[in-house]
Design a protein around this motif. Structure first.
Motif, PDB file in Angstrom:
ATOM      1  N   MET A  18     -13.827   8.785 104.317  1.00 15.82           N
ATOM      2  CA  MET A  18     -13.658   8.401 102.614  1.00 15.82           C
ATOM      3  C   MET A  18     -15.361   9.632 103.085  1.00 15.82           C
ATOM      4  O   MET A  18     -15.588   9.879 104.125  1.00 15.82           O
ATOM      5  CB  MET A  18     -14.376   7.613 101.635  1.00 15.82           C
ATOM      6  CG  MET A  18     -12.680   7.359 101.888  1.00 15.82           C
ATOM      7  SD  MET A  18     -13.663   5.709 100.025  1.00 15.82           S
ATOM      8  CE  MET A  18     -12.029   4.802 100.614  1.00 15.82           C
ATOM      9  N   GLU A  27     -13.425  16.841  93.816  1.00 18.49           N
ATOM     10  CA  GLU A  27     -14.217  15.951  93.906  1.00 18.49           C
ATOM     11  C   GLU A  27     -13.422  13.844  93.370  1.00 18.49           C
ATOM     12  O   GLU A  27     -13.051  14.388  92.926  1.00 18.49           O
ATOM     13  CB  GLU A  27     -15.525  16.159  92.411  1.00 18.49           C
ATOM     14  CG  GLU A  27     -16.489  16.594  92.141  1.00 18.49           C
ATOM     15  CD  GLU A  27     -17.560  16.910  90.776  1.00 18.49           C
ATOM     16  OE1 GLU A  27     -18.339  18.012  91.170  1.00 18.49           O
ATOM     17  OE2 GLU A  27     -17.378  16.209  89.714  1.00 18.49           O
ATOM     18  N   GLY A  28     -14.282  12.925  93.626  1.00 20.90           N
ATOM     19  CA  GLY A  28     -13.718  11.563  93.989  1.00 20.90           C
ATOM     20  C   GLY A  28     -13.698  11.272  94.937  1.00 20.90           C
ATOM     21  O   GLY A  28     -13.485  12.096  95.907  1.00 20.90           O
ATOM     22  N   ARG A  57     -12.267   9.921  98.242  1.00 16.74           N
ATOM     23  CA  ARG A  57     -10.842  10.116  99.026  1.00 16.74           C
ATOM     24  C   ARG A  57      -9.864   9.050  99.263  1.00 16.74           C
ATOM     25  O   ARG A  57     -10.892   7.970 100.417  1.00 16.74           O
ATOM     26  CB  ARG A  57      -9.995  10.718 100.030  1.00 16.74           C
ATOM     27  CG  ARG A  57     -11.294  12.779  99.401  1.00 16.74           C
ATOM     28  CD  ARG A  57      -9.998  13.482  99.002  1.00 16.74           C
ATOM     29  NE  ARG A  57     -10.366  14.449  98.830  1.00 16.74           N
ATOM     30  CZ  ARG A  57      -9.809  14.851  97.419  1.00 16.74           C
ATOM     31  NH1 ARG A  57      -9.368  14.639  97.256  1.00 16.74           N
ATOM     32  NH2 ARG A  57     -10.464  16.387  96.846  1.00 16.74           N
ATOM     33  N   THR A  72      -3.286  10.745 100.674  1.00 13.36           N
ATOM     34  CA  THR A  72      -4.138  10.134 100.283  1.00 13.36           C
ATOM     35  C   THR A  72      -4.648  10.445  98.921  1.00 13.36           C
ATOM     36  O   THR A  72      -4.068  11.766  98.311  1.00 13.36           O
ATOM     37  CB  THR A  72      -5.472  11.064 101.277  1.00 13.36           C
ATOM     38  OG1 THR A  72      -5.181  11.660 102.025  1.00 13.36           O
ATOM     39  CG2 THR A  72      -6.906  10.411 100.429  1.00 13.36           C
ATOM     40  N   ARG A  82      -7.019  10.454  95.164  1.00 10.93           N
ATOM     41  CA  ARG A  82      -8.657  11.006  94.496  1.00 10.93           C
ATOM     42  C   ARG A  82      -8.483  10.257  93.499  1.00 10.93           C
ATOM     43  O   ARG A  82      -8.372   9.713  91.884  1.00 10.93           O
ATOM     44  CB  ARG A  82      -8.466  12.096  94.771  1.00 10.93           C
ATOM     45  CG  ARG A  82      -9.911  12.693  93.929  1.00 10.93           C
ATOM     46  CD  ARG A  82      -9.621  14.200  93.618  1.00 10.93           C
ATOM     47  NE  ARG A  82      -9.426  14.734  92.190  1.00 10.93           N
ATOM     48  CZ  ARG A  82      -9.594  15.437  91.688  1.00 10.93           C
ATOM     49  NH1 ARG A  82     -10.992  15.363  91.278  1.00 10.93           N
ATOM     50  NH2 ARG A  82      -9.065  15.920  90.064  1.00 10.93           N
ATOM     51  N   VAL A 115      -5.871   6.843  89.712  1.00  9.92           N
ATOM     52  CA  VAL A 115      -5.730   7.631  90.809  1.00  9.92           C
ATOM     53  C   VAL A 115      -5.324   8.754  90.762  1.00  9.92           C
ATOM     54  O   VAL A 115      -4.063   8.851  90.340  1.00  9.92           O
ATOM     55  CB  VAL A 115      -5.158   7.016  92.417  1.00  9.92           C
ATOM     56  CG1 VAL A 115      -5.745   7.480  93.349  1.00  9.92           C
ATOM     57  CG2 VAL A 115      -6.697   5.480  92.573  1.00  9.92           C
ATOM     58  N   GLU A 116      -5.350   9.773  91.316  1.00 12.50           N
ATOM     59  CA  GLU A 116      -4.729  11.529  91.664  1.00 12.50           C
ATOM     60  C   GLU A 116      -4.005  11.346  92.559  1.00 12.50           C
ATOM     61  O   GLU A 116      -4.861  11.602  93.693  1.00 12.50           O
ATOM     62  CB  GLU A 116      -5.782  12.568  91.237  1.00 12.50           C
ATOM     63  CG  GLU A 116      -4.619  13.758  91.424  1.00 12.50           C
ATOM     64  CD  GLU A 116      -5.281  15.529  91.035  1.00 12.50           C
ATOM     65  OE1 GLU A 116      -6.971  15.247  92.180  1.00 12.50           O
ATOM     66  OE2 GLU A 116      -5.238  15.741  90.498  1.00 12.50           O
ATOM     67  N   TYR A 117      -2.782  11.596  92.705  1.00 12.20           N
ATOM     68  CA  TYR A 117      -1.841  12.159  94.330  1.00 12.20           C
ATOM     69  C   TYR A 117      -1.500  13.027  93.707  1.00 12.20           C
ATOM     70  O   TYR A 117      -0.404  13.287  93.198  1.00 12.20           O
ATOM     71  CB  TYR A 117      -1.102  11.269  94.611  1.00 12.20           C
ATOM     72  CG  TYR A 117      -1.515   9.581  94.743  1.00 12.20           C
ATOM     73  CD1 TYR A 117      -2.041   9.094  96.001  1.00 12.20           C
ATOM     74  CD2 TYR A 117      -1.616   8.731  93.797  1.00 12.20           C
ATOM     75  CE1 TYR A 117      -2.966   8.101  96.435  1.00 12.20           C
ATOM     76  CE2 TYR A 117      -2.499   7.478  93.179  1.00 12.20           C
ATOM     77  CZ  TYR A 117      -2.738   7.011  94.702  1.00 12.20           C
ATOM     78  OH  TYR A 117      -2.992   5.999  95.127  1.00 12.20           O
TER      79      TYR A 117
END
Length: 193
Positions: free
Chosen positions: A7, A89-90, A92, A103, A105, A118-120
Protein backbone atom coordinates in the motif's frame (compact mmCIF):
# COMPACT_ATOMS: atom_id res chain seq x y z
CA UNK A 1 5.35 -16.87 2.02
CA UNK A 2 5.56 -14.58 -0.99
CA UNK A 3 5.84 -10.85 -0.54
CA UNK A 4 2.55 -9.02 -0.75
CA UNK A 5 1.92 -5.97 -2.93
CA UNK A 6 2.38 -2.82 -0.88
CA UNK A 7 0.00 0.00 0.00
CA UNK A 8 1.07 3.60 0.33
CA UNK A 9 4.29 3.62 2.44
CA UNK A 10 2.86 5.83 5.22
CA UNK A 11 -0.19 3.56 5.61
CA UNK A 12 2.02 0.45 5.70
CA UNK A 13 4.15 2.05 8.44
CA UNK A 14 1.07 2.96 10.53
CA UNK A 15 -0.35 -0.57 10.17
CA UNK A 16 3.01 -2.11 11.09
CA UNK A 17 3.35 0.07 14.18
CA UNK A 18 -0.18 -0.86 15.28
CA UNK A 19 0.44 -4.60 14.78
CA UNK A 20 3.69 -4.36 16.80
CA UNK A 21 1.95 -2.32 19.54
CA UNK A 22 -0.86 -4.86 19.89
CA UNK A 23 1.51 -7.85 19.73
CA UNK A 24 3.72 -6.42 22.46
CA UNK A 25 0.71 -5.46 24.64
CA UNK A 26 -0.39 -9.10 24.47
CA UNK A 27 3.16 -10.27 25.21
CA UNK A 28 3.28 -12.36 22.04
CA UNK A 29 6.53 -13.16 20.32
CA UNK A 30 6.73 -12.36 16.64
CA UNK A 31 6.99 -16.10 15.94
CA UNK A 32 3.82 -16.85 17.97
CA UNK A 33 1.78 -14.16 16.20
CA UNK A 34 3.06 -15.23 12.78
CA UNK A 35 2.09 -18.83 13.48
CA UNK A 36 -1.36 -17.87 14.80
CA UNK A 37 -2.01 -15.68 11.74
CA UNK A 38 -0.65 -18.20 9.22
CA UNK A 39 2.15 -15.98 7.91
CA UNK A 40 5.92 -16.35 8.01
CA UNK A 41 7.88 -14.64 10.78
CA UNK A 42 10.08 -12.79 8.24
CA UNK A 43 6.97 -11.42 6.52
CA UNK A 44 5.50 -10.33 9.88
CA UNK A 45 8.79 -8.55 10.60
CA UNK A 46 8.46 -6.69 7.28
CA UNK A 47 4.87 -5.71 8.17
CA UNK A 48 5.88 -4.41 11.60
CA UNK A 49 8.72 -2.35 10.06
CA UNK A 50 6.33 -0.91 7.44
CA UNK A 51 8.34 -2.48 4.61
CA UNK A 52 5.32 -4.57 3.48
CA UNK A 53 1.59 -4.18 3.94
CA UNK A 54 -0.71 -7.13 4.64
CA UNK A 55 -3.39 -8.21 2.18
CA UNK A 56 -7.03 -8.04 3.23
CA UNK A 57 -7.01 -11.76 4.06
CA UNK A 58 -3.83 -11.37 6.14
CA UNK A 59 -5.23 -8.25 7.86
CA UNK A 60 -8.22 -10.31 8.98
CA UNK A 61 -5.96 -13.16 10.12
CA UNK A 62 -3.69 -10.82 12.09
CA UNK A 63 -6.69 -9.09 13.67
CA UNK A 64 -8.18 -12.45 14.66
CA UNK A 65 -4.88 -13.61 16.16
CA UNK A 66 -4.60 -10.34 18.10
CA UNK A 67 -8.24 -10.44 19.23
CA UNK A 68 -9.24 -7.15 17.56
CA UNK A 69 -11.42 -6.03 14.68
CA UNK A 70 -9.62 -5.70 11.31
CA UNK A 71 -10.27 -1.96 11.29
CA UNK A 72 -8.28 -1.68 14.52
CA UNK A 73 -5.13 -2.36 12.51
CA UNK A 74 -5.71 0.50 10.07
CA UNK A 75 -5.02 4.18 10.71
CA UNK A 76 -7.94 6.03 12.27
CA UNK A 77 -9.56 8.56 9.96
CA UNK A 78 -9.70 12.22 10.86
CA UNK A 79 -12.82 13.09 12.82
CA UNK A 80 -15.00 15.03 10.39
CA UNK A 81 -18.69 15.54 9.81
CA UNK A 82 -18.30 14.10 6.32
CA UNK A 83 -15.54 12.21 4.55
CA UNK A 84 -15.11 12.28 0.80
CA UNK A 85 -13.11 9.53 -0.89
CA UNK A 86 -12.43 10.58 -4.45
CA UNK A 87 -11.81 8.20 -7.34
CA UNK A 88 -8.26 6.90 -7.01
CA UNK A 89 -8.08 7.59 -3.26
CA UNK A 90 -8.36 5.03 -0.46
CA UNK A 91 -5.85 2.48 0.79
CA UNK A 92 -5.12 -0.31 -1.69
CA UNK A 93 -5.66 -3.76 -0.19
CA UNK A 94 -4.65 -6.88 -2.13
CA UNK A 95 -7.04 -9.81 -1.68
CA UNK A 96 -4.30 -12.42 -1.28
CA UNK A 97 -0.58 -12.90 -0.93
CA UNK A 98 0.06 -13.26 -4.66
CA UNK A 99 1.37 -10.84 -7.29
CA UNK A 100 -1.64 -11.55 -9.57
CA UNK A 101 -4.12 -10.87 -6.77
CA UNK A 102 -7.09 -8.57 -7.21
CA UNK A 103 -6.74 -5.36 -5.21
CA UNK A 104 -9.49 -3.57 -3.38
CA UNK A 105 -9.73 0.11 -2.50
CA UNK A 106 -10.81 0.81 1.08
CA UNK A 107 -13.55 3.42 0.97
CA UNK A 108 -14.47 3.03 4.64
CA UNK A 109 -12.34 0.70 6.74
CA UNK A 110 -11.59 1.82 10.27
CA UNK A 111 -12.20 0.98 13.89
CA UNK A 112 -14.19 4.21 14.22
CA UNK A 113 -16.95 2.82 12.00
CA UNK A 114 -19.27 -0.16 12.42
CA UNK A 115 -19.37 -0.35 8.61
CA UNK A 116 -16.54 -1.30 6.27
CA UNK A 117 -16.78 -0.69 2.51
CA UNK A 118 -14.21 -1.84 -0.05
CA UNK A 119 -14.44 -1.34 -3.82
CA UNK A 120 -13.05 -3.93 -6.22
CA UNK A 121 -12.48 -3.62 -9.95
CA UNK A 122 -11.52 -7.17 -10.81
CA UNK A 123 -10.19 -8.25 -14.17
CA UNK A 124 -11.04 -11.84 -15.23
CA UNK A 125 -7.39 -12.95 -14.93
CA UNK A 126 -6.87 -11.56 -11.42
CA UNK A 127 -6.73 -13.95 -8.46
CA UNK A 128 -9.81 -14.01 -6.23
CA UNK A 129 -10.09 -17.63 -5.15
CA UNK A 130 -9.05 -17.21 -1.50
CA UNK A 131 -11.68 -18.30 1.01
CA UNK A 132 -12.62 -15.19 2.92
CA UNK A 133 -14.32 -15.08 6.31
CA UNK A 134 -15.65 -11.75 7.47
CA UNK A 135 -16.42 -10.66 10.97
CA UNK A 136 -19.97 -9.34 10.78
CA UNK A 137 -22.77 -9.44 8.26
CA UNK A 138 -21.48 -8.90 4.72
CA UNK A 139 -22.98 -7.75 1.46
CA UNK A 140 -21.66 -7.97 -2.10
CA UNK A 141 -23.10 -5.50 -4.63
CA UNK A 142 -22.16 -5.84 -8.30
CA UNK A 143 -22.07 -2.44 -9.99
CA UNK A 144 -21.27 -3.99 -13.37
CA UNK A 145 -19.91 -7.22 -14.79
CA UNK A 146 -20.67 -10.73 -13.56
CA UNK A 147 -19.45 -12.40 -10.40
CA UNK A 148 -19.81 -15.90 -9.00
CA UNK A 149 -19.93 -16.12 -5.20
CA UNK A 150 -19.44 -19.56 -3.68
CA UNK A 151 -20.54 -20.10 -0.08
CA UNK A 152 -18.52 -22.83 1.66
CA UNK A 153 -20.81 -25.82 2.19
CA UNK A 154 -23.70 -24.01 0.55
CA UNK A 155 -24.91 -22.61 -2.72
CA UNK A 156 -23.08 -20.83 -5.53
CA UNK A 157 -24.66 -17.58 -6.72
CA UNK A 158 -24.20 -15.84 -10.06
CA UNK A 159 -24.50 -12.08 -9.66
CA UNK A 160 -25.01 -9.59 -12.45
CA UNK A 161 -25.27 -5.83 -12.64
CA UNK A 162 -27.06 -4.33 -9.59
CA UNK A 163 -27.45 -7.71 -7.83
CA UNK A 164 -26.84 -7.75 -4.08
CA UNK A 165 -26.03 -10.81 -1.95
CA UNK A 166 -25.71 -10.86 1.85
CA UNK A 167 -24.38 -13.52 4.18
CA UNK A 168 -23.84 -13.84 7.91
CA UNK A 169 -20.96 -13.50 10.32
CA UNK A 170 -18.32 -16.20 9.95
CA UNK A 171 -19.54 -17.51 6.56
CA UNK A 172 -16.67 -18.58 4.29
CA UNK A 173 -17.05 -17.31 0.72
CA UNK A 174 -14.99 -16.82 -2.41
CA UNK A 175 -15.50 -15.00 -5.69
CA UNK A 176 -14.80 -15.59 -9.38
CA UNK A 177 -15.28 -13.14 -12.25
CA UNK A 178 -17.42 -14.55 -15.05
CA UNK A 179 -16.95 -13.51 -18.66
CA UNK A 180 -14.32 -11.37 -20.35
CA UNK A 181 -15.27 -8.03 -18.76
CA UNK A 182 -14.05 -6.76 -15.37
CA UNK A 183 -16.43 -6.88 -12.42
CA UNK A 184 -16.99 -3.68 -10.43
CA UNK A 185 -17.98 -4.78 -6.93
CA UNK A 186 -18.66 -3.17 -3.54
CA UNK A 187 -18.13 -5.28 -0.43
CA UNK A 188 -19.73 -3.98 2.74
CA UNK A 189 -19.31 -5.50 6.19
CA UNK A 190 -21.38 -4.50 9.23
CA UNK A 191 -19.06 -5.17 12.15
CA UNK A 192 -20.62 -6.73 15.26
CA UNK A 193 -20.97 -4.48 18.31
Amino acid sequence: MADEPSMEPEVAQLIGARVRELREARELSMRALAQAAGVSQPFLSQVERGASAPSMVTTYRLADALGVAPGDLLPAPRAEAATLVRAGEGARMPVADRPDSATGRALLFSDASALQVVEYVVEPAEWLSEWFVSTGRSGVYVVSGRLEVEIDGGATYTLGERDFLTFGDGVRERWRVLGAEPAYVLLSVAMPH
